[in-house]
Design an enzyme around this catalytic site. Sequence first.
Site, PDB file in Angstrom:
ATOM      1  N   TYR A 147      29.336  18.335  19.541  1.00  0.00           N
ATOM      2  CA  TYR A 147      29.441  19.742  19.149  1.00  0.00           C
ATOM      3  C   TYR A 147      28.558  19.982  17.933  1.00  0.00           C
ATOM      4  CZ  TYR A 147      31.574  24.121  17.503  1.00  0.00           C
ATOM      5  OH  TYR A 147      31.792  25.416  17.088  1.00  0.00           O
ATOM      6  N   ASP A 242      22.996  15.553  13.341  1.00  0.00           N
ATOM      7  CA  ASP A 242      23.993  16.513  12.885  1.00  0.00           C
ATOM      8  C   ASP A 242      25.032  15.725  12.085  1.00  0.00           C
ATOM      9  OD1 ASP A 242      26.156  18.145  12.519  1.00  0.00           O
ATOM     10  OD2 ASP A 242      26.127  19.005  14.526  1.00  0.00           O
ATOM     11  N   LYS A 270      30.293  21.298   5.396  1.00  0.00           N
ATOM     12  CA  LYS A 270      31.594  20.777   4.980  1.00  0.00           C
ATOM     13  C   LYS A 270      31.600  20.212   3.551  1.00  0.00           C
ATOM     14  CE  LYS A 270      33.033  20.182   9.778  1.00  0.00           C
ATOM     15  NZ  LYS A 270      33.993  21.182  10.141  1.00  0.00           N
TER      16      LYS A 270
HETATM   17  N1  HOZ Z   1      34.543  23.134  14.476  1.00  0.00           N
HETATM   18  C1  HOZ Z   1      35.676  22.687  13.754  1.00  0.00           C
HETATM   19  C2  HOZ Z   1      36.236  21.453  14.358  1.00  0.00           C
HETATM   20  N2  HOZ Z   1      35.328  20.433  14.672  1.00  0.00           N
HETATM   21  C3  HOZ Z   1      36.756  23.711  13.752  1.00  0.00           C
HETATM   22  C4  HOZ Z   1      36.686  24.634  12.647  1.00  0.00           C
HETATM   23  C5  HOZ Z   1      37.947  25.472  12.480  1.00  0.00           C
HETATM   24  O1  HOZ Z   1      38.557  25.835  13.472  1.00  0.00           O
HETATM   25  O2  HOZ Z   1      38.317  25.764  11.373  1.00  0.00           O
END
Ligand code: HOZ
Length: 420
Positions: A147, A242, A270
């Site tokens: 992802y 990534d 992050k």
């Molecule tokens: N893309 C995030 C998990 N891999 C989720 C972000 C969220 O829902 O806060």
Amino acid sequence: MSKKLLANSKALLQRAQAVIPGGVNSPVRAFKSVGGDPIFFKKGAGAYICDVDDNAYIDYVASWGPLILGHNNPKVIAAIQDAVNEGLTFGAPTPIEVTLAETITKLMPSIEMVRMTSSGTEATMSALRLARGYTGKSKILKFDSCYHGHSDALLVKAGSGLLTLGIAACAGVTDSIAQNTLVAAYNDLSACQQIFEQHGADIAAIIVEPIAANNNVILPAPGFLQGLRDLCDHYQAVLIFDEVITGFRVALGGAQALYDIPADLTCLGKIIGGGMPVGAFGGRREIMQQLAPLGPVYQAGTLSGNPVAMTAGFATLQELQKSGVYEQLQQSTATLLTNLKDCANNYKIDMDVRHVGSLFGITFLDDPEQKLFKRWFHAMLDNGVYLAPSAFEAGFVSTMHDSNVLQKTTEAFDRSLAML
Ligand code: HOZ
């Protein structure tokens, strides 16, 4: 379903569902794959979070990764408060963005220049555009169940929320965009070689999570990342790591330091925002100089390099550079997983655990429909442990998960398995 008193959460969810799709601002928060309703939180401190009904939980979500120092680290909060007093945003350069850029380039040597964004999605989307602009080629290669945020080209066979919600192809992504995204199975180097033999002249970039953290932490097979590096070198494609999750999480220099494979471009997010909205992409100077205003590849953002976010990120990286931090995170996570595994063995539950530093994955074997996972997730909630409401998301340990917290987690795990 949870036996905790959650009346205030339920009331908030009702209000939220009337004005926010699904009542949530990001789909994996919705508890759709585990059943029940999302919990609303009001505060956090160290390893703990507290919901709006005053239930406390040990937190292993860590806001999906940024909070490596736990909630409300006093140094980070003090730095943010100072920054806020000077002004929230200027839409113009500020000193702290230079300082953070210098810090990132020092700690991740493959990054010679870096551009800040406001999210990881913007970082990956912009890195792809840059790779296409630099190479003059149009296709990209990504991996099944990795992802990279929610830009159109990357929502093909994606992990994280799409895997959780069973969305194989995202509505709204047109065929003309998707057809430029080639997909291979993670760790299948020979499939990548075949794809390059067929399309090599058209492939601008490989984008990969060097550790597949959005698919419950799959480690790269020996030789896989080096193989991708070699393919990119051979076909003049850009290798994009990534590291939005793994950057400053699995090691100070990220997964690329751990595996000693330099990327051409790296995407971050992050942790470099210390809990504030942030993203960044950076890499080889020759490629980064293609970005406007130096070059023809346009990329921009009103809040990019926001001084409050930059301050939070810099304060976090300062703490992470202190000696012993990553050793402690590694040790805590190893201890936790060993204890949980021993406990599962006592109950004759077949469970696989994996971790790289403080990034971990837990899988119940023989649980293809995640039935056991769902019951376990709710049992852990009842016993005061908050995990990601998805069998495909990673867990995160912070520096605030001390031996006492780890012991309490193991006890909660034991009680949860007994309940099952
Ligand atoms: N893309 C995030 C998990 N891999 C989720 C972000 C969220 O829902 O806060």
